[in-house]
Design a protein around this motif. Sequence first.
Motif, PDB file in Angstrom:
ATOM      1  N   LEU A 173      12.298   6.829 -18.077  1.00 36.95           N
ATOM      2  CA  LEU A 173      13.385   5.856 -17.974  1.00 36.95           C
ATOM      3  C   LEU A 173      13.430   4.901 -19.158  1.00 36.95           C
ATOM      4  CD1 LEU A 173      13.259   4.991 -14.197  1.00 36.95           C
ATOM      5  CD2 LEU A 173      14.958   6.315 -15.379  1.00 36.95           C
ATOM      6  N   GLN A 174      12.762   5.242 -20.272  1.00 37.76           N
ATOM      7  CA  GLN A 174      12.839   4.505 -21.544  1.00 37.76           C
ATOM      8  C   GLN A 174      12.293   3.085 -21.437  1.00 37.76           C
ATOM      9  OE1 GLN A 174      16.788   4.780 -23.046  1.00 37.76           O
ATOM     10  NE2 GLN A 174      16.946   6.955 -22.591  1.00 37.76           N
ATOM     11  N   PRO A 225       8.761   2.107 -22.412  1.00 39.59           N
ATOM     12  CA  PRO A 225       7.381   2.424 -22.807  1.00 39.59           C
ATOM     13  C   PRO A 225       6.416   1.245 -22.643  1.00 39.59           C
ATOM     14  CG  PRO A 225       8.810   2.265 -24.718  1.00 39.59           C
ATOM     15  CD  PRO A 225       9.699   2.224 -23.527  1.00 39.59           C
ATOM     16  N   ASP A 226       6.943   0.000 -22.756  1.00 34.67           N
ATOM     17  CA  ASP A 226       6.060  -1.159 -22.558  1.00 34.67           C
ATOM     18  C   ASP A 226       5.462  -1.146 -21.152  1.00 34.67           C
ATOM     19  OD1 ASP A 226       6.706  -3.276 -24.923  1.00 34.67           O
ATOM     20  OD2 ASP A 226       8.423  -2.026 -24.441  1.00 34.67           O
ATOM     21  N   VAL A 227       6.356  -0.989 -20.170  1.00 36.56           N
ATOM     22  CA  VAL A 227       5.900  -0.986 -18.781  1.00 36.56           C
ATOM     23  C   VAL A 227       5.010   0.218 -18.524  1.00 36.56           C
ATOM     24  CG1 VAL A 227       6.678  -1.277 -16.434  1.00 36.56           C
ATOM     25  CG2 VAL A 227       8.111  -2.030 -18.265  1.00 36.56           C
ATOM     26  N   ILE A 253       2.910   1.672 -20.628  1.00 36.99           N
ATOM     27  CA  ILE A 253       1.546   1.426 -21.122  1.00 36.99           C
ATOM     28  C   ILE A 253       0.805   0.499 -20.171  1.00 36.99           C
ATOM     29  CG2 ILE A 253       0.207   0.447 -23.000  1.00 36.99           C
ATOM     30  CD1 ILE A 253       2.400   1.260 -24.885  1.00 36.99           C
ATOM     31  N   ALA A 254       1.492  -0.576 -19.717  1.00 38.62           N
ATOM     32  CA  ALA A 254       0.827  -1.523 -18.818  1.00 38.62           C
ATOM     33  C   ALA A 254       0.451  -0.852 -17.505  1.00 38.62           C
ATOM     34  CB  ALA A 254       1.737  -2.726 -18.565  1.00 38.62           C
ATOM     35  N   ALA A 291      -2.530   1.493 -18.005  1.00 43.47           N
ATOM     36  CA  ALA A 291      -3.808   0.813 -18.233  1.00 43.47           C
ATOM     37  C   ALA A 291      -4.286   0.121 -16.974  1.00 43.47           C
ATOM     38  CB  ALA A 291      -3.659  -0.198 -19.372  1.00 43.47           C
ATOM     39  N   ILE A 292      -3.395  -0.607 -16.299  1.00 43.97           N
ATOM     40  CA  ILE A 292      -3.828  -1.400 -15.142  1.00 43.97           C
ATOM     41  C   ILE A 292      -3.839  -0.557 -13.880  1.00 43.97           C
ATOM     42  CG2 ILE A 292      -3.202  -3.345 -13.691  1.00 43.97           C
ATOM     43  CD1 ILE A 292      -2.376  -4.811 -16.103  1.00 43.97           C
ATOM     44  N   ALA A 341      -6.191   2.882 -14.598  1.00 42.67           N
ATOM     45  CA  ALA A 341      -7.577   2.766 -15.072  1.00 42.67           C
ATOM     46  C   ALA A 341      -8.313   1.602 -14.425  1.00 42.67           C
ATOM     47  CB  ALA A 341      -7.587   2.618 -16.591  1.00 42.67           C
ATOM     48  N   LEU A 342      -7.776   0.387 -14.552  1.00 42.07           N
ATOM     49  CA  LEU A 342      -8.542  -0.784 -14.106  1.00 42.07           C
ATOM     50  C   LEU A 342      -8.640  -0.835 -12.583  1.00 42.07           C
ATOM     51  CD1 LEU A 342      -7.512  -3.612 -16.519  1.00 42.07           C
ATOM     52  CD2 LEU A 342      -9.787  -2.832 -16.014  1.00 42.07           C
ATOM     53  N   PRO A 359       6.320  -0.177 -29.230  1.00 41.98           N
ATOM     54  CA  PRO A 359       6.211  -0.589 -27.829  1.00 41.98           C
ATOM     55  C   PRO A 359       4.825  -1.098 -27.495  1.00 41.98           C
ATOM     56  CG  PRO A 359       7.348   1.478 -27.971  1.00 41.98           C
ATOM     57  CD  PRO A 359       6.941   1.126 -29.352  1.00 41.98           C
ATOM     58  N   GLY A 360       4.782  -2.084 -26.628  1.00 42.31           N
ATOM     59  CA  GLY A 360       3.499  -2.684 -26.289  1.00 42.31           C
ATOM     60  C   GLY A 360       3.431  -4.097 -26.810  1.00 42.31           C
ATOM     61  N   GLN A 391      -0.200  -5.439 -22.913  1.00 41.77           N
ATOM     62  CA  GLN A 391      -0.463  -4.015 -22.714  1.00 41.77           C
ATOM     63  C   GLN A 391      -1.711  -3.569 -23.476  1.00 41.77           C
ATOM     64  OE1 GLN A 391       2.525  -5.284 -23.387  1.00 41.77           O
ATOM     65  NE2 GLN A 391       3.980  -4.485 -21.906  1.00 41.77           N
ATOM     66  N   SER A 448      -9.538  -1.587 -20.061  1.00 42.40           N
ATOM     67  CA  SER A 448      -9.847  -0.375 -19.298  1.00 42.40           C
ATOM     68  C   SER A 448     -10.871   0.482 -20.029  1.00 42.40           C
ATOM     69  CB  SER A 448      -8.572   0.412 -19.021  1.00 42.40           C
ATOM     70  OG  SER A 448      -8.076   0.946 -20.218  1.00 42.40           O
ATOM     71  N   PHE A 504      22.629   4.520 -14.723  1.00 41.74           N
ATOM     72  CA  PHE A 504      21.563   4.181 -15.651  1.00 41.74           C
ATOM     73  C   PHE A 504      22.141   3.857 -17.024  1.00 41.74           C
ATOM     74  CE2 PHE A 504      18.215   5.461 -18.656  1.00 41.74           C
ATOM     75  CZ  PHE A 504      17.306   4.484 -18.304  1.00 41.74           C
TER      76      PHE A 504
END
Lengths: 83, 156, 91
Positions: free
Chosen positions: A49-50, A52-54, A56-57, A60-61, A64-65, B35-36, B40, B47, C27
């Motif tokens: 859904l384009q 990428p920031d979300v 990655i978060a 990671a969270i 993994a965490l 991005p990031g 992030q 992690s 969308f």
Amino acid sequence: MIAQEIVQVITLVLILVGAALAVSFKDLLASILALAGASLLVSLEFYILQAPDVAIAEAAIGAALTTAIYVIALRRTRRKEKE
Amino acid sequence: MRGEMSVIVRTIARITYALILVFGFYVILHGHLTPGGGFQGGAVVASGFALLPVAFGAAAAKRYLNPSLMRHLEEVGSLAFLALGFLGIGISFFYNVLANSGSLFGAAVPFGPNSGILNSAGTLPFMNWAVGLKVMTGLMTIVLVLLIGAGKEGKD
Amino acid sequence: MKKAAVFAAFVFVAAFLLFAAGRLHPFGEPSAPAMDDYFLAHSQAETGANNVVTAIVFDYRGFDTLGEATVLFAAILGVVAVFRGPREDER
């Protein structure tokens, strides 16, 4: 465009399957791993859904965490769920 | 040693640990281009660090990672972020004083697709570093304190 | 009885979510695009950042990020306060 929608539907169905497995497993380590897999698929869905920031978060969270914290908590409790 | 996981987990942790750390620092340092960003990248680095105590046990992790130092570094990151916000207080809170100024990180970027100029964005890279330090050490503190606290109390 | 209640709750929530999903915006077409268009047109010139998301998070909405940092700090404070254990001189 249609291929992207097919990938999305497959991803969403797999998220549902992972969540259902996380609830239904009696072995809690397997349940944690199912939850991590569902979380990773949610991250893939964010990427499709384009966002990428979300993605990655979430990877990671969520994947993994949270898994690390659950595994740490599981060491102090029972591995199997009591029926 | 007690608390260690199997040899498969330890071998994979040894291999992937460095790769996860490199990717996390890349996400932090290029936060204003790709991005990031601080949050992030900090979560990715945390992690990677969290892999260590989970795979090798709390005793091995305590030799390399100090929760008290992590907590103080987290406070340093918070204060640095707040100070960077106060840098532009002459105009408004969180005003970007360094952007387009020609000094450090002050290059102007053309409108349009990502031109990849690393020396741009003013105070945003500094804020990325501050938030990255804060998030990585903060999440690491949570994992380490949970691990040590869980291992200390009770004997069964 | 309990199973029937759980099943009814499940059906209700599922129907609600499906109804909401059917009425989503298409969308890529937000309902109020004026602010989005302003950010896309001006953020590169005003902040010098190629990544518009970072420009919004740390520059236009920096105060929100400060609140998020405060939330994380409070969470860490709570975890440390609960799991710290007794100090050396309190044992």
